[in-house]
Design a protein around this motif. Sequence first.
Motif, short mmCIF file in Angstrom:
data_model
loop_
_atom_site.label_atom_id
_atom_site.label_comp_id
_atom_site.label_asym_id
_atom_site.label_seq_id
_atom_site.Cartn_x
_atom_site.Cartn_y
_atom_site.Cartn_z
N MET A 185 0.85 -1.17 0.00
CA MET A 185 0.00 0.00 0.00
C MET A 185 0.90 1.24 0.00
O MET A 185 1.76 1.37 0.84
N LYS A 186 0.68 2.10 -0.96
CA LYS A 186 1.47 3.32 -1.07
C LYS A 186 0.77 4.45 -0.31
O LYS A 186 -0.40 4.74 -0.56
N LEU A 187 1.48 5.03 0.62
CA LEU A 187 0.95 6.12 1.42
C LEU A 187 1.71 7.41 1.12
O LEU A 187 2.87 7.38 0.74
N LYS A 188 1.03 8.52 1.33
CA LYS A 188 1.64 9.84 1.13
C LYS A 188 1.82 10.50 2.49
O LYS A 188 0.95 10.41 3.35
N LEU A 189 2.94 11.20 2.65
CA LEU A 189 3.22 11.91 3.90
C LEU A 189 2.73 13.35 3.78
O LEU A 189 3.07 14.05 2.84
N ILE A 190 1.91 13.77 4.74
CA ILE A 190 1.34 15.11 4.75
C ILE A 190 1.87 15.85 5.96
O ILE A 190 1.91 15.31 7.07
N LYS A 191 2.27 17.10 5.74
CA LYS A 191 2.69 17.98 6.84
C LYS A 191 1.59 19.00 7.01
O LYS A 191 1.16 19.66 6.06
N ASP A 192 1.10 19.14 8.25
CA ASP A 192 -0.05 20.00 8.51
C ASP A 192 0.19 20.82 9.77
O ASP A 192 1.15 20.59 10.50
N LEU A 193 -0.71 21.75 10.03
CA LEU A 193 -0.65 22.61 11.21
C LEU A 193 -1.80 22.23 12.12
O LEU A 193 -2.96 22.23 11.70
N LYS A 194 -1.50 21.90 13.36
CA LYS A 194 -2.52 21.52 14.33
C LYS A 194 -2.14 22.15 15.67
O LYS A 194 -1.05 21.90 16.18
N ASN A 195 -3.00 22.94 16.23
CA ASN A 195 -2.75 23.64 17.49
C ASN A 195 -1.43 24.42 17.45
O ASN A 195 -0.64 24.36 18.38
N TYR A 196 -1.21 25.10 16.34
CA TYR A 196 -0.03 25.95 16.12
C TYR A 196 1.28 25.17 16.14
O TYR A 196 2.32 25.70 16.46
N ARG A 197 1.22 23.89 15.81
CA ARG A 197 2.42 23.04 15.73
C ARG A 197 2.39 22.25 14.43
O ARG A 197 1.33 21.92 13.91
N ALA A 198 3.58 21.94 13.94
CA ALA A 198 3.68 21.10 12.75
C ALA A 198 3.43 19.65 13.14
O ALA A 198 3.95 19.18 14.15
N VAL A 199 2.59 18.98 12.38
CA VAL A 199 2.33 17.56 12.59
C VAL A 199 2.44 16.85 11.25
O VAL A 199 2.32 17.47 10.19
N PHE A 200 2.70 15.57 11.31
CA PHE A 200 2.83 14.74 10.12
C PHE A 200 1.86 13.59 10.24
O PHE A 200 1.63 13.08 11.33
N TYR A 201 1.30 13.19 9.10
CA TYR A 201 0.46 11.99 9.08
C TYR A 201 0.51 11.38 7.68
O TYR A 201 0.87 12.02 6.71
N TRP A 202 0.14 10.11 7.62
CA TRP A 202 0.15 9.35 6.38
C TRP A 202 -1.28 9.15 5.90
O TRP A 202 -2.17 8.85 6.69
N CYS A 203 -1.50 9.36 4.61
CA CYS A 203 -2.82 9.10 4.04
C CYS A 203 -2.66 8.37 2.71
O CYS A 203 -1.58 8.38 2.11
N ASN A 204 -3.74 7.76 2.26
CA ASN A 204 -3.70 7.04 0.99
C ASN A 204 -3.94 8.01 -0.17
O ASN A 204 -4.08 9.21 0.03
N SER A 205 -4.00 7.50 -1.38
CA SER A 205 -4.14 8.36 -2.56
C SER A 205 -5.51 9.05 -2.60
O SER A 205 -5.66 10.08 -3.25
N LYS A 206 -6.50 8.51 -1.90
CA LYS A 206 -7.82 9.13 -1.86
C LYS A 206 -7.93 10.19 -0.77
O LYS A 206 -8.94 10.87 -0.66
N GLY A 207 -6.91 10.32 0.06
CA GLY A 207 -6.91 11.34 1.10
C GLY A 207 -7.36 10.84 2.46
O GLY A 207 -7.46 11.63 3.41
N LYS A 208 -7.63 9.55 2.61
CA LYS A 208 -8.04 8.99 3.90
C LYS A 208 -6.80 8.82 4.78
O LYS A 208 -5.82 8.21 4.38
N ARG A 209 -6.88 9.36 5.98
CA ARG A 209 -5.74 9.30 6.90
C ARG A 209 -5.62 7.90 7.50
O ARG A 209 -6.59 7.32 7.95
N HIS A 210 -4.38 7.38 7.54
CA HIS A 210 -4.13 6.05 8.07
C HIS A 210 -3.33 6.08 9.36
O HIS A 210 -3.24 5.06 10.04
N SER A 211 -2.71 7.17 9.68
CA SER A 211 -1.86 7.23 10.87
C SER A 211 -2.39 8.28 11.84
O SER A 211 -3.16 9.15 11.45
N PRO A 212 -1.94 8.22 13.08
CA PRO A 212 -2.26 9.32 14.00
C PRO A 212 -1.42 10.54 13.64
O PRO A 212 -0.54 10.48 12.79
#
Length: 120
Positions: free
Chosen positions: A1-28
Motif C-alpha cells: 500500500m502506497k501512502l503519502k506523507l502530509i505535513k499540517d498545522l494543528k494547534n499551532y504546531r507542525a504535525v505529520f500523518y500518512w494518508c492514501n491516494s484518496k486522502g483517507k488518513r491512516h496514521s495518527p
Amino acid sequence: MKLKLIKDLKNYRAVFYWCNSKGKRHSPMLPTLVHAYEWHLLFQRCIYKGKERRKDGVDRRLGYLLENKTRKNERRFKSKGRRLIDTAFYISKDLYSEKIEALKKLTVESNNDSYERKSA
C-alpha cells in the motif's frame, strides 16, 4: 500500500500523518519526521505477508533516508531498495506552509485595519 506523507498545522504546531491516494488518513498525528518514518516502517512490516528475512529490526540508514543523502561508498547506482520501506521518503503535500502564509496575511490585514482606525 502506497501512502503519502502530509505535513499540517494543528494547534499551532507542525504535525505529520500518512494518508492514501484518496486522502483517507491512516496514521495518527505524529510530531516529527522520525516518528512518521518509524510509524510507516511498522505499518509496512505489519501488512507484509511474506517471510521476514531480516534479522535486525533497526534501520541503519535512517539518517540518510531522512536527509535524502546517499553514502559516499554507496555500492548501488540506485538509491532505492527492494522494498517500499527502503526508499527515501518526502513530504507529498505541505499544508503547513499554506496555513502559515494564510495566518501571516490575516495578521497583516488585521494590523492594517487597526492602524487605519487609529489614524482616522
